[in-house]
Motif scaffolding. Sequence first.
Motif, PDB file in Angstrom:
ATOM      1  N   ASP A  53       7.162   6.494  -7.575  1.00 49.05           N
ATOM      2  CA  ASP A  53       6.189   6.700  -6.492  1.00 49.05           C
ATOM      3  C   ASP A  53       6.437   8.033  -5.794  1.00 49.05           C
ATOM      4  N   THR A  54       7.708   8.369  -5.613  1.00 51.71           N
ATOM      5  CA  THR A  54       8.026   9.644  -4.970  1.00 51.71           C
ATOM      6  C   THR A  54       7.559  10.812  -5.825  1.00 51.71           C
ATOM      7  N   TYR A  55       7.770  10.720  -7.133  1.00 53.97           N
ATOM      8  CA  TYR A  55       7.318  11.818  -7.990  1.00 53.97           C
ATOM      9  C   TYR A  55       5.800  11.972  -7.910  1.00 53.97           C
ATOM     10  N   GLN A  56       5.088  10.876  -7.904  1.00 50.74           N
ATOM     11  CA  GLN A  56       3.629  10.951  -7.836  1.00 50.74           C
ATOM     12  C   GLN A  56       3.160  11.528  -6.503  1.00 50.74           C
ATOM     13  N   HIS A  57       3.916  11.270  -5.438  1.00 50.82           N
ATOM     14  CA  HIS A  57       3.611  11.908  -4.156  1.00 50.82           C
ATOM     15  C   HIS A  57       3.821  13.416  -4.235  1.00 50.82           C
ATOM     16  N   LEU A  58       4.890  13.825  -4.910  1.00 45.60           N
ATOM     17  CA  LEU A  58       5.156  15.255  -5.062  1.00 45.60           C
ATOM     18  C   LEU A  58       4.062  15.934  -5.878  1.00 45.60           C
ATOM     19  N   VAL A  59       3.518  15.240  -6.852  1.00 46.35           N
ATOM     20  CA  VAL A  59       2.399  15.775  -7.630  1.00 46.35           C
ATOM     21  C   VAL A  59       1.175  15.946  -6.733  1.00 46.35           C
ATOM     22  N   LYS A  60       0.888  14.947  -5.905  1.00 45.97           N
ATOM     23  CA  LYS A  60      -0.263  15.021  -4.997  1.00 45.97           C
ATOM     24  C   LYS A  60      -0.112  16.173  -4.009  1.00 45.97           C
ATOM     25  N   GLN A  61       1.146  16.448  -3.636  1.00 49.14           N
ATOM     26  CA  GLN A  61       1.400  17.539  -2.701  1.00 49.14           C
ATOM     27  C   GLN A  61       1.545  18.880  -3.423  1.00 49.14           C
ATOM     28  N   GLN A  62       1.240  18.888  -4.716  1.00 49.25           N
ATOM     29  CA  GLN A  62       1.251  20.095  -5.544  1.00 49.25           C
ATOM     30  C   GLN A  62       2.627  20.764  -5.599  1.00 49.25           C
ATOM     31  N   GLN A  63       3.670  19.926  -5.550  1.00 47.69           N
ATOM     32  CA  GLN A  63       5.026  20.443  -5.686  1.00 47.69           C
ATOM     33  C   GLN A  63       5.600  20.221  -7.084  1.00 47.69           C
ATOM     34  N   ARG A  64       4.946  19.369  -7.869  1.00 45.18           N
ATOM     35  CA  ARG A  64       5.380  19.089  -9.228  1.00 45.18           C
ATOM     36  C   ARG A  64       4.156  18.972 -10.129  1.00 45.18           C
ATOM     37  N   THR A  65       4.382  19.123 -11.440  1.00 46.77           N
ATOM     38  CA  THR A  65       3.308  18.940 -12.411  1.00 46.77           C
ATOM     39  C   THR A  65       3.172  17.453 -12.736  1.00 46.77           C
ATOM     40  N   SER A  66       2.054  17.076 -13.315  1.00 42.34           N
ATOM     41  CA  SER A  66       1.793  15.664 -13.601  1.00 42.34           C
ATOM     42  C   SER A  66       2.633  15.135 -14.758  1.00 42.34           C
ATOM     43  N   THR A  67       3.185  16.031 -15.567  1.00 41.72           N
ATOM     44  CA  THR A  67       4.032  15.616 -16.700  1.00 41.72           C
ATOM     45  C   THR A  67       5.439  16.168 -16.489  1.00 41.72           C
ATOM     46  N   PRO A  68       6.331  15.367 -15.949  1.00 38.57           N
ATOM     47  CA  PRO A  68       7.645  15.888 -15.557  1.00 38.57           C
ATOM     48  C   PRO A  68       8.579  16.194 -16.707  1.00 38.57           C
TER      49      PRO A  68
END
Length: 454
Positions: free
Chosen positions: A90-105
């Motif tokens: 869930d945290t990773y998906q939040h980081l994706v929404k905040q444009q801090q990570r890509t959708s495919t880690p």
Amino acid sequence: MSLNGILLTLTLLVTSNITLAQTNCINQLADLSYIMKSKQQGLLRFESSRLATDFSYQTDLAFSDYLAFAYQYILAKNPRASMPCPILTDTYQHLVKQQQRTSTPNIVDLIAPFELRQNNNHKAVLLIHGLTDSPFTYHDLAQIYFQQGYTVRTLLLPGHGTAADALSNINAKQWQQATAYAIKRTVKDFDQVILGGYSTSAALLLNYLTVQPVDSKIKALMLFSPATEPHNKNGWLAKWIDRIPFINWIDKDADIDFAKYESFPFNAATAADDAMHSIALSTLIKRPLPNLPIFSVMSDVDTTIDTRASLQLLTALHDVKARPANRLDTLVYYGDATKITRDFPDDYTLLNPQCKSSTCKNIHGISHIAVVNSPNNPYYGIADVYRNCGSYLDDDALYKLCKTTKTPNIGERTAENIAAFPTFQRLTYNPYFTEQAHYIKQFIKQVEGFQGNQ
């Protein structure tokens, strides 16, 4: 080179690239032959680069600068940093929404320090991981704080996030320097700050809070499996053993776990022992803790840290006359509460959850490493993607059986459990995580209410 030789070379390169593209952190966990080869040869035990560059930890450097540096540092030195790793917490998906990570880690995306940002808020929690771990440790707990309206920051301790051999070249002072930077920078950026530490970092936080004047913006301290004293009281010998040529490792494992080291050098034990020594009871008596409430979580059968020593520390720190906030002190204790020392304060809020579901009925004790992870964690959780089989490093047959059996026994790796069961997997998730989340939220509300009445 002949034409046939050139064609053969090209074929090998293409095949190698296809194999690499098809490999990810989950597939490697299912490749027993690779795991055993890595365990025997140390394929993942050493950094891929010896870059000397380090972060200066000057408080005037923005936390965003630190996050960018840490990400690139891992990318340069971790041999699997760029490996795809489809673990979507869930945290990773939040980081994706905040444009801090890509959708495919990739692995670097999951283990690098992160910041879950609230919009225009004034309060933050700083979470620091333990020895051999990474900020992935907090992917589940981060959600609890974020849901309470806190920006969540994490720190990568020096020597972590790359390969286990990096712990051969660090010391507790470096950890203390990084911890001090993260605390001071967070206090500078926010009006209210909660500090959270797991295992060794709990000792780092307690040391920081008792050696200097503490900013009043810091409102509470939260400790998960706090490192006070190891069960092995000879930890001080590690620094001397480490000086013996060719004797560098306590444990040599496959290091197949992308989120933490499985191998363990003697120097790491030295640094951890120094960190714990800094908060010895004889020392803390002379360095009182500020007026902060403490929330702690521990297990009665923790085989990494001496739980009795941790209870003694909490007892010594609990002085409601000297520190009024101590009336909010809370302990979540997993296991037999009758084993708690008799001198433990009667006015301490003691929470002792009992098993009410099938999730915990077949678990033989809550392990030191389990308390921070949810059963729903897609990697460490009940889905059984990763298995901790470190009890069998010297027995390849049992090690393989632990990794492959369809019916593993799980819990804390006590001597009794290992003797009672043919294979024993160390528990990597907390079956009481939902209750623990509720306790954390309850504690935070009490802290905020207490501060509002000051």
